[in-house]
Design an enzyme around this catalytic site. Structure first.
Site, PDB file in Angstrom:
ATOM      1  N   ASP A 183       0.829  -1.200   0.000  1.00 40.72           N
ATOM      2  CA  ASP A 183       0.000   0.000   0.000  1.00 40.72           C
ATOM      3  C   ASP A 183       0.867   1.255   0.000  1.00 40.72           C
ATOM      4  O   ASP A 183       2.091   1.206   0.164  1.00 40.72           O
ATOM      5  CB  ASP A 183      -0.908  -0.034   1.231  1.00 40.72           C
ATOM      6  CG  ASP A 183      -2.038   0.975   1.150  1.00 40.72           C
ATOM      7  OD1 ASP A 183      -2.416   1.342   0.015  1.00 40.72           O
ATOM      8  OD2 ASP A 183      -2.535   1.400   2.206  1.00 40.72           O
ATOM      9  N   TYR A 198       5.933  -9.855   7.217  1.00 41.46           N
ATOM     10  CA  TYR A 198       5.898  -8.405   7.399  1.00 41.46           C
ATOM     11  C   TYR A 198       6.486  -8.024   8.750  1.00 41.46           C
ATOM     12  O   TYR A 198       6.382  -8.782   9.730  1.00 41.46           O
ATOM     13  CB  TYR A 198       4.447  -7.889   7.336  1.00 41.46           C
ATOM     14  CG  TYR A 198       3.947  -7.666   5.940  1.00 41.46           C
ATOM     15  CD1 TYR A 198       4.099  -6.435   5.313  1.00 41.46           C
ATOM     16  CD2 TYR A 198       3.338  -8.692   5.233  1.00 41.46           C
ATOM     17  CE1 TYR A 198       3.641  -6.226   4.029  1.00 41.46           C
ATOM     18  CE2 TYR A 198       2.880  -8.500   3.947  1.00 41.46           C
ATOM     19  CZ  TYR A 198       3.037  -7.255   3.351  1.00 41.46           C
ATOM     20  OH  TYR A 198       2.593  -7.067   2.070  1.00 41.46           O
TER      21      TYR A 198
END
Length: 493
Positions: free
Chosen positions: A161, A243
């Site tokens: 994103d 992540y």
């Protein structure tokens, strides 16, 4: 005396006009002769240049290149300023369209690192070209490694994103190669005369990393590449994605967060911990989290619980939903501030009791990094020179950032030493404004249900209902996205 001389000369001119006319005529005649001579000289020079041009064109007809085309030549006929001689003709070869059909292609995996803070996300978007993927394809086209995106067999491991960085984003793509003798992932060119002329023994593969890094922005780097089978897909063959989300300890209860975070492990419906991307055909929200942890990055030896210590939330899963990691982190920060109890995670994962997501803000984007994409059996090829080049770039970025950090830390310490009561380091990692009176998550208004979102996009034509194999109602995508050369890629947080 001077005045008398001028009067005498003036009378002489007036008395003898014929003499003046004769003088002017003589001068005009001399100038005409010079002009005619100059014109004649220039005509001779033009004829010489035309002859030179004909000679060069005749020479070029005998020197056709390997692609069967002739170079286009122009001659510079601009003369020197004094007009005595023209500059020698200059041969300028105009660029011809690159002939991709005479080159083999190779299916490869590329591993990328980028700082996403200045970009609007990884994937190409219709309303902006400020994306990592847009810069990547500009570099691929500029280096002539691909002809176009549509024919490049491109797949990405995922899409990060806006503001999110990556240390190990992986893509698969067909690139131009020099391996005419074949090899892993090599796709031979068509068999024709032009290709036969180009055939030669295999040499070392093209330096893909170096070629791309020389034209990419400094905050986007290709780390290494690997030859792969032609059927390999960076999206479908990825075994896991990891992540990391960085945050300062501050006044957070990191031990409580480390205990609560284990509730995320396992396979659950994460619709209450993501942004439901129903419009892009995401209708199934079960995801598997393989491992998750919270730990100090470099614990301070002098101060056991230094509020300025950095901590890490690390999560490893098979795949992730849109904004999933940032929503998971937001709930974890609420637990660390003791605004929510750890069992709030269990309640949000129970979609039968809580089918609609409570309204809450996500964690900010810039601390999030796609740390690793794991693949089995890939042999990554790294160029030592490019590693040094990338390290120097990162060292420069780190030097600037750590100095700015220390300047801010010095100002904070100076104010704290002034005798005023110290202010605790609050959590500044949530989107939106801070609430004066906290409202528990389960007491807040709820978002639309999944069924309501589906009905909304069916009415807009983005989704279509149809009868399934067993007579049950099924849904399928309506309108396709703009970039539909490859299957839709799952949106990563």
């Amino acid at each position: 005396m001077l005045l008398k001389l001028m009067r005498t000369s003036l009378r002489g001119i007036i008395d003898s006009p014929q003499t003046v006319y004769t003088s002017v005529a003589c001068r005009a005649s001399t100038m005409s002769q010079d002009l005619v001579a100059r014109i004649s000289e220039l005509e001779s020079e033009v004829e010489r240049l035309k002859s030179e041009l004909r000679r060069r064109n005749a020479t070029d007809e005998d020197s056709v290149d390997m692609n069967g085309s002739k170079p286009s030549v122009t001659v510079d006929t601009e003369g020197e300023k004094d007009g005595k001689s023209a500059k020698k003709g200059k041969k300028r070869v105009q660029e011809r369209p690159f002939d991709f059909c005479v080159h083999p292609r190779r299916h490869v995996a590329l591993r990328l690192a980028y700082l996403g803070w200045g970009y609007q996300g990884y994937a190409v978007q219709e309303n902006t070209d400020n994306t990592v993927e847009a810069r990547l394809f500009e570099a691929l086209l500029k280096t002539k490694l691909i002809q176009d995106r549509q024919s490049s067999n491109y797949h990405r491991c995922g899409r990060t994103d806006k503001g999110v960085s990556a240390f190990s984003q992986v893509i698969s793509i067909d690139l131009r190669s020099n391996q005419f003798g074949g090899g892993l992932g090599v796709i031979a060119p068509s068999e024709d005369e032009a290709c036969e002329k180009k055939r030669k023994p295999n040499a070392e593969e093209m330096p893909y990393v170096k070629m791309l890094n020389r034209v990419l922005p400094q905050d986007i780097r290709v780390l290494d590449w690997a030859p792969v089978e032609t059927g390999f897909s960076a999206r479908f063959d990825c075994q896991s994605r990891t992540y990391r989300y960085y945050f300062p300890r501050g006044s957070l209860d990191v031990s409580l967060m480390a205990e609560a975070v284990k509730r995320y492990e396992g396979t659950y419906d994460f619709r209450n911990l993501c942004k439901m991307d129903v419009g892009n055909g995401v209708l199934q929200f079960q995801r598997t989290i393989l491992s998750v942890s919270v730990f100090p990055l470099q614990p301070s030896a002098a101060v056991p619980a230094d509020p300025y210590d950095l901590c890490v939330f690390e999560v490893k899963g098979l795949a992730f939903l849109y904004h999933q990691v940032r929503c998971m982190m937001a709930v974890l920060l609420l637990i660390g501030q003791k605004l929510e109890a750890p069992d709030i995670i269990d309640q949000l994962l129970d979609v039968e009791k809580n089918p609609r997501k409570p309204q809450y803000s996500m964690a900010l984007d810039y601390p999030l990094v796609l740390h690793d994409c794991h693949f089995e059996g890939l042999s990554w090829k790294r160029e030592a020179e490019e590693v040094r080049y990338t390290l120097n770039t990162l060292h420069q970025q780190w030097t600037q950032t750590v100095i700015k950090t220390q300047v801010l830390r010095g100002m904070i310490q100076g104010l704290e030493a002034s005798g005023e009561a110290p202010i605790p380091l609050q959590c500044w990692l949530m989107e939106g404004s801070r609430q004066r009176n906290y409202r528990p998550l389960l007491d807040r208004p709820r978002c639309e249900s999944l069924e309501s979102r589906i009905d909304h996009f069916v009415k807009r034509g983005r989704l279509e209902r149809e009868e399934g194999e067993n007579g049950e109602e099924a849904l399928r995508r309506g309108k396709k996205p703009k970039h539909s050369n490859s299957p839709p890629t799952p949106t990563l947080p």
